[in-house]
Design an enzyme around this catalytic site. Structure first.
Site, short mmCIF file in Angstrom:
data_model
loop_
_atom_site.label_atom_id
_atom_site.label_comp_id
_atom_site.label_asym_id
_atom_site.label_seq_id
_atom_site.Cartn_x
_atom_site.Cartn_y
_atom_site.Cartn_z
N LYS A 181 -17.19 -31.87 -17.61
CA LYS A 181 -15.78 -32.17 -17.91
C LYS A 181 -15.73 -33.57 -18.52
O LYS A 181 -15.91 -34.57 -17.84
CB LYS A 181 -14.90 -32.13 -16.66
CG LYS A 181 -13.42 -32.14 -17.04
CD LYS A 181 -12.53 -32.91 -16.10
CE LYS A 181 -12.32 -34.34 -16.44
NZ LYS A 181 -11.60 -34.68 -17.66
N GLU A 256 -21.42 -43.51 -10.76
CA GLU A 256 -21.54 -44.72 -11.58
C GLU A 256 -20.12 -45.23 -11.79
O GLU A 256 -19.37 -44.69 -12.61
CB GLU A 256 -22.18 -44.39 -12.94
CG GLU A 256 -23.60 -43.87 -12.85
CD GLU A 256 -24.62 -44.94 -12.48
OE1 GLU A 256 -24.24 -46.13 -12.41
OE2 GLU A 256 -25.77 -44.58 -12.23
N CYS A 290 -18.46 -50.97 -18.32
CA CYS A 290 -18.61 -51.23 -16.88
C CYS A 290 -19.53 -52.41 -16.61
O CYS A 290 -19.43 -53.04 -15.56
CB CYS A 290 -19.12 -49.98 -16.17
SG CYS A 290 -20.60 -49.35 -16.95
N GLU A 391 -11.41 -55.62 -12.05
CA GLU A 391 -12.10 -55.30 -13.30
C GLU A 391 -11.08 -55.39 -14.44
O GLU A 391 -9.96 -54.91 -14.30
CB GLU A 391 -12.65 -53.87 -13.19
CG GLU A 391 -13.52 -53.44 -14.34
CD GLU A 391 -13.98 -51.98 -14.20
OE1 GLU A 391 -13.23 -51.16 -13.64
OE2 GLU A 391 -15.08 -51.66 -14.66
P1 NAP Z 1 -11.42 -42.45 -14.70
O1 NAP Z 1 -9.96 -42.54 -14.83
O2 NAP Z 1 -12.00 -42.50 -13.34
O3 NAP Z 1 -11.86 -41.12 -15.45
C1 NAP Z 1 -13.20 -40.73 -15.57
C2 NAP Z 1 -13.25 -39.22 -15.67
O4 NAP Z 1 -12.81 -38.67 -14.43
C3 NAP Z 1 -12.33 -38.64 -16.74
O5 NAP Z 1 -12.95 -37.52 -17.32
C4 NAP Z 1 -11.11 -38.24 -15.93
O6 NAP Z 1 -10.31 -37.27 -16.52
C5 NAP Z 1 -11.78 -37.73 -14.68
N1 NAP Z 1 -10.90 -37.61 -13.52
C6 NAP Z 1 -9.81 -38.36 -13.19
N2 NAP Z 1 -9.26 -37.89 -12.02
C7 NAP Z 1 -10.02 -36.83 -11.64
C8 NAP Z 1 -9.99 -35.93 -10.54
N3 NAP Z 1 -9.05 -36.00 -9.58
N4 NAP Z 1 -10.93 -34.95 -10.46
C9 NAP Z 1 -11.88 -34.86 -11.41
N5 NAP Z 1 -11.97 -35.67 -12.47
C10 NAP Z 1 -11.06 -36.66 -12.58
O7 NAP Z 1 -12.16 -43.62 -15.50
P2 NAP Z 1 -11.95 -44.02 -17.03
O8 NAP Z 1 -10.71 -44.82 -17.16
O9 NAP Z 1 -12.11 -42.83 -17.91
O10 NAP Z 1 -13.23 -44.94 -17.24
C11 NAP Z 1 -13.22 -46.29 -16.96
C12 NAP Z 1 -13.92 -46.58 -15.64
O11 NAP Z 1 -15.23 -46.06 -15.68
C13 NAP Z 1 -14.07 -48.07 -15.39
O12 NAP Z 1 -13.80 -48.39 -14.05
C14 NAP Z 1 -15.55 -48.32 -15.69
O13 NAP Z 1 -16.09 -49.44 -15.05
C15 NAP Z 1 -16.16 -47.04 -15.24
N6 NAP Z 1 -17.45 -46.84 -15.89
C16 NAP Z 1 -18.58 -46.96 -15.14
C17 NAP Z 1 -19.83 -46.81 -15.73
C18 NAP Z 1 -21.08 -46.94 -14.92
O14 NAP Z 1 -22.12 -46.50 -15.39
N7 NAP Z 1 -21.04 -47.49 -13.73
C19 NAP Z 1 -19.91 -46.51 -17.09
C20 NAP Z 1 -18.76 -46.39 -17.82
C21 NAP Z 1 -17.52 -46.54 -17.20
P3 NAP Z 1 -8.75 -37.58 -16.87
O15 NAP Z 1 -8.79 -38.75 -17.79
O16 NAP Z 1 -8.28 -36.30 -17.44
O17 NAP Z 1 -8.05 -37.96 -15.61
#
Ligand code: NAP
Length: 489
Positions: A181, A256, A290, A391
């Site tokens: 997904k 992650e 991140c 962050e």
């Molecule tokens: P996010 O809001 O957590 O979304 C990530 C993914 O999860 C999206 O595909 C999102 O889909 C999905 N998602 C959200 N709610 C969900 C649920 N209840 N069930 C299943 N899936 C769900 O994060 P983001 O804003 O896209 O990304 C930014 C974050 O990612 C930052 O905090 C960053 O630090 C972190 N990040 C970490 C790494 C690492 O390797 N540690 C790498 C890159 C990014 P929807 O958008 O449709 O809700």
């Protein structure tokens, strides 16, 4: 630019289940927006629980086929995937820029890094070694690594291609099948990869893609007993939710999550070199990374010179539509990203921080309809300010002064996060002590980079657990089986 938009007509916009492109059951779609212009550039199928369950069944059916295929044949398919990604890298990069915003050169770098990770795991899959251990009474203990089964992978928008290849390549290498997904902001990079997997000859159902209703798809994946692993990259809040949801079916989980990287500059560091490394790292993907340096700790004896030179360097950063030549950094992903940064800056300024440059949305001319923000330097940041602990995920450099090594180590560790950290010094004793003391999964010493196919990537504390990349990346996708072997009965 017209030619770039024409690329979109060939990009799939449906779900990919069991080797077929299909609409969502109700025919629903979601808009994909170009963050540089606000235009709707595509409409992508919006699936949910029903489609996710269908994808899980397809992956379950494909598992015995894929996992029992000769390892050399599977490695050949992964190598072909890597070759096709490289062959199509220019087009894939432009598609990514249209939906995500980063400059094309950065997008191409991401695509090629993703290909490298697929290629690396195409080789590593032939080195998934077990062990033999001497047992009593002439028995031989075999320790083998076996695939888990179906893997559910959920990815974010900031690295819409490499976050997928980084998960799918070790999962496939270990013999698993996958339901992916991707983020709704950047589904086109994901569907483009699916088309490549298909062209490379991956068996039907080995990788499936369901875009759409995140909570419904997430629940279908986490509650299924067929899905034996969830691998997630995204925010800490959603990671915790998925971890909790996975408890009922006791599946493996890799998370992650967010980061809040300290970037420490000691008094013996070469200021000009460090500034160019900091600016490159911070404005890569507009700070939406991140591992982006988020708290910049400068030794008080070099603070004024460093800040002055940093501000001049940041003023040179060219913001614009990532499709244009010479642009260093693109737009932010969405309106709410701008609101979050505005709030952090307003809070810091109110509590005494000094806004040296930037600090506002860009709205003139070509910036009018996109989510652009001026590259920002905030001096005099303290732990009373939100930005010290939250962050940022945007183009803001908060500068914080420190007096000595013990103080800065304590400040750097004063966060719930523990993903990447960086420090600059030529002093060997200090290198040994600081790298040992930083409570992070990754430490860059005189280096602003921590992501390589051959090295384990991942965090500690609220940045999650599990590792991607490196031979350690395979361990998260296998079960360990013990076989007690006796030759005589
Ligand atoms: P996010 O809001 O957590 O979304 C990530 C993914 O999860 C999206 O595909 C999102 O889909 C999905 N998602 C959200 N709610 C969900 C649920 N209840 N069930 C299943 N899936 C769900 O994060 P983001 O804003 O896209 O990304 C930014 C974050 O990612 C930052 O905090 C960053 O630090 C972190 N990040 C970490 C790494 C690492 O390797 N540690 C790498 C890159 C990014 P929807 O958008 O449709 O809700």
């Amino acid at each position: 630019m017209q030619k770039t938009y024409e690329l979109l007509s060939d990009v799939p916009t449906q779900l990919f289940i069991n080797g077929h492109w299909v609409d969502a059951d109700g025919g629903e779609t979601e808009d994909v927006i170009n963050p540089a212009t606000g235009e709707v550039i595509a409409k992508v199928a919006k699936g949910g629980a029903v489609e996710a369950e269908r994808a899980i069944r397809a992956a379950q059916k494909a598992f015995p086929i894929w996992s029992s295929m000769d390892v050399d044949d599977r490695a050949g398919i992964l190598r072909k995937i890597a070759d096709l990604i490289i062959e199509k890298a220019d087009d894939l990069a432009k598609i990514m820029t249209l939906e995500q915003g980063k400059p094309v050169a950065q997008a191409k770098g991401e695509i090629l890094a993703g290909a490298e990770s697929v290629r690396w795991y195409a080789e590593e899959m032939r080195r998934i070694y077990g062990e033999t251990v001497p047992g009593p009474n002439g028995q031989i203990f075999l320790v083998q690594k076996e695939p888990l089964g179906v893997v559910g992978a959920i990815t974010p928008w900031n690295f819409p291609s490499s976050m997928i290849t980084r998960k799918i390549s070790p999962a496939l290498a270990a013999g698993n099948t996958v339901v992916l997904k991707p983020s709704p902001e950047t589904p086109l990079s994901a569907t483009s990869l699916m088309a490549i997997f298909q062209e490379a000859g991956l068996p039907d159902g080995a990788v499936n893609l369901v875009t759409g209703d995140a909570p419904a798809i997430g629940k279908a994946l986490t509650s299924s007993d067929v899905v034996r692993k969830i691998t997630f990259t995204g925010s800490t809040a959603v990671g915790k939710l998925l971890f909790g949801q996975s408890a009922e079916t006791l599946k493996k989980v890799s998370l992650e999550l967010g980061g809040h990287a300290p970037f420490i500059v000691f008094d013996d560091a070469p200021i000009d070199t460090v500034i160019s490394e900091l600016v490159a790292a911070k404005f890569r993907n507009n700070g939406q990374v991140c591992t982006s340096p988020n708290r910049i700790f400068i030794h008080h004896s070099i603070l004024n010179e460093f800040t002055e030179k940093l501000v001049s360097a940041v003023k040179q950063v060219k913001v614009g539509n990532g499709l244009m030549d010479g642009v260093d950094t693109g737009p932010l992903i969405r309106e709410d990203a701008i609101e979050k940064i505005d709030k952090q800056i307003a809070d810091a300024v109110e509590k005494g921080a000094n806004l040296k440059t930037g600090g506002k949305r860009l709205t003139d001319g070509a910036f009018a309809d996109g989510y652009f923000y001026a590259p920002t330097v905030l001096a005099g940041v303290t732990n009373k300010m939100r930005i010290y602990y939250e962050e940022t995920f945007g183009p803001v450099i908060p500068v914080i002064s420190f007096k000595d090594d013990d103080e800065v180590i304590a400040m750097a560790n004063d966060t719930v996060y523990g993903l990447a950290s960086y420090f600059y010094t030529g002093d060997l004793k200090r290198i040994a002590q600081v790298s040992r003391s930083l409570q992070y999964g990754m430490v860059g010493v005189n280096s602003n980079a921590v992501a390589y196919p051959q090295a384990p990537f991942g965090g500690v504390k609220h940045s999650g657990f599990g590792r991607e990349n490196g031979h350690q990346g395979i361990d998260d996708y296998v079960n360990i089986k013990f076989i007690n072997l006796k030759y005589n009965i």
